[in-house]
Design an enzyme around this catalytic site. Structure first.
Site, mmCIF file in Angstrom:
data_model
loop_
_atom_site.group_PDB
_atom_site.id
_atom_site.type_symbol
_atom_site.label_atom_id
_atom_site.label_comp_id
_atom_site.label_asym_id
_atom_site.label_seq_id
_atom_site.Cartn_x
_atom_site.Cartn_y
_atom_site.Cartn_z
ATOM 1 N N ASN A 13 0.843 -1.187 0.000
ATOM 2 C CA ASN A 13 0.000 0.000 0.000
ATOM 3 C C ASN A 13 0.881 1.242 0.000
ATOM 4 O O ASN A 13 1.889 1.293 0.721
ATOM 5 C CB ASN A 13 -0.905 -0.001 1.233
ATOM 6 N N HIS A 60 6.581 -2.086 3.066
ATOM 7 C CA HIS A 60 6.298 -3.471 3.462
ATOM 8 C C HIS A 60 5.362 -4.083 2.443
ATOM 9 O O HIS A 60 4.491 -3.409 1.891
ATOM 10 C CB HIS A 60 5.701 -3.558 4.869
HETATM 11 P P1 AMP Z 1 -0.447 -1.011 5.927
HETATM 12 O O1 AMP Z 1 -1.852 -0.670 6.359
HETATM 13 O O2 AMP Z 1 -0.329 -1.502 4.531
HETATM 14 O O3 AMP Z 1 0.526 0.113 6.266
HETATM 15 O O4 AMP Z 1 -0.046 -2.264 6.820
HETATM 16 C C1 AMP Z 1 0.552 -2.161 8.086
HETATM 17 C C2 AMP Z 1 0.420 -3.519 8.709
HETATM 18 O O5 AMP Z 1 1.355 -3.606 9.755
HETATM 19 C C3 AMP Z 1 -0.955 -3.797 9.309
HETATM 20 O O6 AMP Z 1 -1.488 -4.978 8.707
HETATM 21 C C4 AMP Z 1 -0.669 -3.980 10.793
HETATM 22 O O7 AMP Z 1 -1.478 -4.951 11.395
HETATM 23 C C5 AMP Z 1 0.799 -4.366 10.787
HETATM 24 N N1 AMP Z 1 1.583 -4.050 11.957
HETATM 25 C C6 AMP Z 1 1.722 -2.833 12.532
HETATM 26 N N2 AMP Z 1 2.588 -2.896 13.571
HETATM 27 C C7 AMP Z 1 3.021 -4.183 13.633
HETATM 28 C C8 AMP Z 1 3.926 -4.888 14.471
HETATM 29 N N3 AMP Z 1 4.577 -4.263 15.464
HETATM 30 N N4 AMP Z 1 4.126 -6.203 14.250
HETATM 31 C C9 AMP Z 1 3.471 -6.838 13.246
HETATM 32 N N5 AMP Z 1 2.606 -6.234 12.410
HETATM 33 C C10 AMP Z 1 2.378 -4.915 12.597
#
Ligand code: AMP
Ligand code: ZN
Length: 116
Positions: A89, A102
């Site tokens: 995203n 990511h």
């Molecule tokens: P986005 O919305 O594409 O920025 O995705 C961010 C993702 O990171 C989401 O699916 C969250 O659940 C995940 N996320 C955020 N912080 C952590 C963390 N500390 N460990 C694992 N996943 C995380």
């Protein structure tokens, strides 16, 4: 943003706990804390890159490593035959909530297209 302000930089540096399932010189993969599918793994570069909008020529090898790691993990997680999705995203309309590049590896259920 400095590395100490970025949670994904801190996961990559092993300063913040995560369920890491793969690590190489430049890429780390860990389970999403709020999974949206039976398999939901995030793949990140260890170095801070804000989003796919900031990819440069020098990142070619890194991206190849990351996508090969995703394919390896899809096989290890047992979704290589049923199928999987790799998505990133960029920005607010796409729902980017963490400003460190990511890729979401999603699998283990049927997914609709296009995303809502
Ligand atoms: P986005 O919305 O594409 O920025 O995705 C961010 C993702 O990171 C989401 O699916 C969250 O659940 C995940 N996320 C955020 N912080 C952590 C963390 N500390 N460990 C694992 N996943 C995380
Ligand atoms: Zn970062």
């Amino acid at each position: 943003m400095t590395a100490s302000d970025c949670s994904f930089c801190r996961i990559g540096a092993r300063e913040l706990a995560a369920d890491i399932v793969h690590a190489s010189d430049h890429v780390v993969a860990f389970r999403d804390i709020n999974p949206q599918a039976p398999v939901h793994i995030l793949l990140i570069p260890k170095d801070h890159i804000e989003s796919a909008a900031d990819i440069a020529d020098e990142h070619g090898d890194l991206l190849a490593d990351l996508i090969q790691a995703a394919a390896h993990l899809a096989r290890a997680e047992g979704v290589h035959q049923t199928g999987w999705r790799l998505v990133t995203n960029v920005g607010s309309d796409a729902g980017q909530s963490v400003r460190h590049l990511h890729f979401h590896l999603l699998g283990g259920r049927a997914m609709g297209w296009p995303p809502g």
